[in-house]
Enzyme design. Structure first.
Site, PDB file in Angstrom:
ATOM      1  N   ASP A 178       0.759  -1.251   0.000  1.00  0.00           N
ATOM      2  CA  ASP A 178       0.000   0.000   0.000  1.00  0.00           C
ATOM      3  C   ASP A 178       0.791   1.304   0.000  1.00  0.00           C
ATOM      4  O   ASP A 178       0.662   2.116  -0.888  1.00  0.00           O
ATOM      5  CB  ASP A 178      -0.904   0.044   1.236  1.00  0.00           C
ATOM      6  CG  ASP A 178      -1.853  -1.135   1.306  1.00  0.00           C
ATOM      7  OD1 ASP A 178      -1.734  -2.055   0.475  1.00  0.00           O
ATOM      8  OD2 ASP A 178      -2.713  -1.125   2.191  1.00  0.00           O
ATOM      9  N   TRP A 361       4.849  -0.636   4.706  1.00  0.00           N
ATOM     10  CA  TRP A 361       5.535  -1.127   3.496  1.00  0.00           C
ATOM     11  C   TRP A 361       6.699  -0.213   3.099  1.00  0.00           C
ATOM     12  O   TRP A 361       7.166  -0.258   1.965  1.00  0.00           O
ATOM     13  CB  TRP A 361       4.551  -1.249   2.337  1.00  0.00           C
ATOM     14  CG  TRP A 361       3.498  -2.311   2.525  1.00  0.00           C
ATOM     15  CD1 TRP A 361       2.207  -2.123   2.900  1.00  0.00           C
ATOM     16  CD2 TRP A 361       3.634  -3.732   2.326  1.00  0.00           C
ATOM     17  NE1 TRP A 361       1.530  -3.319   2.953  1.00  0.00           N
ATOM     18  CE2 TRP A 361       2.385  -4.332   2.602  1.00  0.00           C
ATOM     19  CE3 TRP A 361       4.697  -4.568   1.939  1.00  0.00           C
ATOM     20  CZ2 TRP A 361       2.157  -5.707   2.502  1.00  0.00           C
ATOM     21  CZ3 TRP A 361       4.473  -5.939   1.838  1.00  0.00           C
ATOM     22  CH2 TRP A 361       3.217  -6.486   2.125  1.00  0.00           C
ATOM     23  N   GLU A 404       2.119  -9.064  11.690  1.00  0.00           N
ATOM     24  CA  GLU A 404       1.816  -8.587  10.335  1.00  0.00           C
ATOM     25  C   GLU A 404       3.105  -8.220   9.583  1.00  0.00           C
ATOM     26  O   GLU A 404       3.294  -8.571   8.431  1.00  0.00           O
ATOM     27  CB  GLU A 404       0.886  -7.376  10.460  1.00  0.00           C
ATOM     28  CG  GLU A 404       0.352  -6.840   9.151  1.00  0.00           C
ATOM     29  CD  GLU A 404      -0.583  -5.658   9.370  1.00  0.00           C
ATOM     30  OE1 GLU A 404      -0.774  -5.229  10.534  1.00  0.00           O
ATOM     31  OE2 GLU A 404      -1.122  -5.152   8.370  1.00  0.00           O
TER      32      GLU A 404
HETATM   33  C1  9WN Z   1      -5.910  -2.283   2.010  1.00  0.00           C
HETATM   34  C2  9WN Z   1      -5.107  -7.370   4.308  1.00  0.00           C
HETATM   35  C3  9WN Z   1      -4.450  -6.259   3.516  1.00  0.00           C
HETATM   36  C4  9WN Z   1      -3.277  -6.771   2.642  1.00  0.00           C
HETATM   37  C5  9WN Z   1      -2.464  -5.642   2.064  1.00  0.00           C
HETATM   38  C6  9WN Z   1      -2.042  -4.729   3.210  1.00  0.00           C
HETATM   39  C7  9WN Z   1      -3.283  -4.197   3.926  1.00  0.00           C
HETATM   40  C8  9WN Z   1      -5.334  -2.881   3.319  1.00  0.00           C
HETATM   41  C9  9WN Z   1      -5.308  -1.724   4.257  1.00  0.00           C
HETATM   42  O1  9WN Z   1      -4.010  -5.282   4.448  1.00  0.00           O
HETATM   43  O2  9WN Z   1      -4.060  -3.465   2.992  1.00  0.00           O
HETATM   44  O3  9WN Z   1      -6.436  -3.262   1.238  1.00  0.00           O
HETATM   45  O4  9WN Z   1      -6.385  -1.307   4.638  1.00  0.00           O
HETATM   46  O5  9WN Z   1      -4.255  -1.223   4.576  1.00  0.00           O
HETATM   47  O6  9WN Z   1      -1.277  -3.668   2.737  1.00  0.00           O
HETATM   48  O7  9WN Z   1      -1.349  -6.148   1.374  1.00  0.00           O
HETATM   49  O8  9WN Z   1      -3.787  -7.547   1.596  1.00  0.00           O
HETATM   50  O9  9WN Z   1      -4.155  -8.098   5.031  1.00  0.00           O
END
Ligand code: 9WN
Length: 431
Positions: A178, A361, A404
């Site tokens: 993200d 990230w 995470e």
């Molecule tokens: C946006 C669910 C997801 C992962 C992504 C991670 C995070 C979401 C957020 O969580 O994204 O979709 O709200 O930040 O970056 O890679 O799939 O674990």
């Protein structure tokens, strides 16, 4: 569980299996308890790899339940909402996407309107390869094949926004990484209207503020245009060709060709698709000066400056030329990615000004990106790299649990606890 595991590995295996059991909702697995209570697309694919080792029947249910959210144009959404949860269980919830107003969206299921890295066919083939009941597994592949083929068709037809042979992402969330510093430039160029979008009930720490307003703004633009490919191609302000997304697509296209053979369909279109991406990756995203792949911003046709873990994604291309593989391995093992970082692979070059060891990230190590690079390294016969990633990933979860993400210098766990893909991919690694 394999009988060759040591006592320590057996304990880790059991702890990982407990996380997947606890996060199972009955038809799918929540990405993480509390923080991400719905079903995310690439999470779900990784999770099914772990389920395959622990509860194989759930691995199939997991993927089929994700594909319930597939739109009729083939788009596989990045979130399938669990509507039995309280309305504000997660922001942004269904109200941001309004999928039920879209003619192509499925009835009876609420979804987002974006995609995520298409690892699904790669995962489906791996499920088949580790299945003990070959006949049931072939039946499962036959059921899944048309959905996977539609997903790939959508990406090649609706998302080759630069007519280059590569697929483009229209939102940082589509990269799966993200708030990667790679997106800072195109995101910064986005004009924000004066009204703030950030909702009062968003309780999570990362990422926040103006970045978050920009994420929501991009979704609003896509939604108002009915998520139309023509709009995405001609007018949407965020359009980027990302090496990791394209590499997962390429690897999945090869896997889909194999799945096609298994189910008696024609593998040729998938092989052609893989060839196209292979050529375009080298032609458009390889940067000879830095000796690695970088994302290309289609809105100003320039490579984006920051080198990230995504730059190693093309190791997933089985035909990546040896000289490119060598360059990537040199960079991966250099001070910028492995030297100082005790727990590779950090998500951003640690010498880049944007690197932030705790920044989601923007620096930390994640199990998913480690797994993908490990998988690519194995396919290229690079045992030193594969062993390094295997070992550091195991040290992370032994030391800090199924968090995470992790500090790349000292392995401290960060973000959510009992994160499903961290547990699932460890089960896959343990075999
Ligand atoms: C946006 C669910 C997801 C992962 C992504 C991670 C995070 C979401 C957020 O969580 O994204 O979709 O709200 O930040 O970056 O890679 O799939 O674990």
């Amino acid at each position: 569980m394999s009988s060759r595991l040591s006592g320590d590995e057996t304990a880790l295996w059991k702890a990982a299996a407990r996380v997947l059991d606890a996060n199972w909702t009955g038809t799918a697995t929540a990405a993480s308890p509390g923080l991400y209570p719905h079903q995310w697309s690439w999470d779900s694919a990784f999770i099914s790899l772990g389920l395959a080792r622990h509860r194989p029947e759930r691995a199939q249910t997991e993927l089929l339940s994700l594909f319930r959210g597939q739109w009729s144009d083939g788009m596989l959404p990045h979130i399938v909402f669990n509507t039995s949860l309280a309305r504000h269980a997660f922001f942004p919830g269904p109200e941001l996407w309004r999928s039920t107003e879209q003619p192509a969206a499925p009835r009876g299921v609420q979804t987002s309107g974006l995609t995520q890295p298409p690892v699904h066919a790669l995962v489906a083939l791996r499920l088949h390869e580790c299945a003990t009941d070959g006949e049931s597994s072939r039946g499962f592949l036959a059921r899944l094949y048309p959905m996977l083929a539609a997903q790939h068709r959508y990406l090649t037809t609706a998302r080759d926004l630069g007519s280059s042979g590569l697929i483009a992402i229209c939102h940082p969330w589509e990269s799966g990484l993200d708030n990667s510093p790679a997106w800072d430039r195109p995101l910064g160029a986005l004009q924000l209207p004066p009204s703030a979008y950030a909702p009062a009930h968003r309780s999570r720490a990362l990422p926040t503020g103006e970045d978050y307003d920009r994420y929501v703004r991009l979704v609003a633009l896509m939604r108002e245009a009915g998520y139309r490919p023509g709009y995405l191609r001609d007018s949407h302000p965020f359009a980027v060709e990302d090496p990791l997304v394209n590499a997962t697509f390429l690897a999945s296209a090869h896997a889909l060709a194999e799945v096609a053979r298994i189910v008696g369909a024609d593998p040729a279109p998938h092989l052609e698709s893989a060839q196209r991406v292979h050529a375009a990756l080298l032609d458009r995203l390889w940067d000879a000066d830095t000796g690695c792949f970088r994302a290309r911003d289609l809105r100003d046709d320039r490579l984006l400056p920051v080198i990230t873990a995504g730059s190693f994604g093309p190791l997933l291309d089985p035909e990546l030329p040896a000289a490119h593989v060598r360059n990537l391995v040199d960079l991966l093992l250099s001070a910028r990615f492995a030297g100082a970082a005790g727990y590779p692979v950090p998500t951003c070059d640690i010498q880049a000004p944007a690197f932030d060891r705790g920044g989601y990230w923007r620096g930390p190590t994640w199990i998913s990106t480690n797994w993908l690079i490990w998988y690519g390294a194995l396919a290229h016969g690079l045992p030193v790299v594969a062993d390094l990633l295997y070992g550091s990933t195991m040290r992370l979860v032994r030391q800090s649990g199924f968090r995470e993400f992790f500090d790349p210098f000292d392995g401290t766990g960060r973000g959510s606890h009992d994160y499903s893909w961290s547990a699932a991919l460890v089960l896959d690694l343990l075999g």
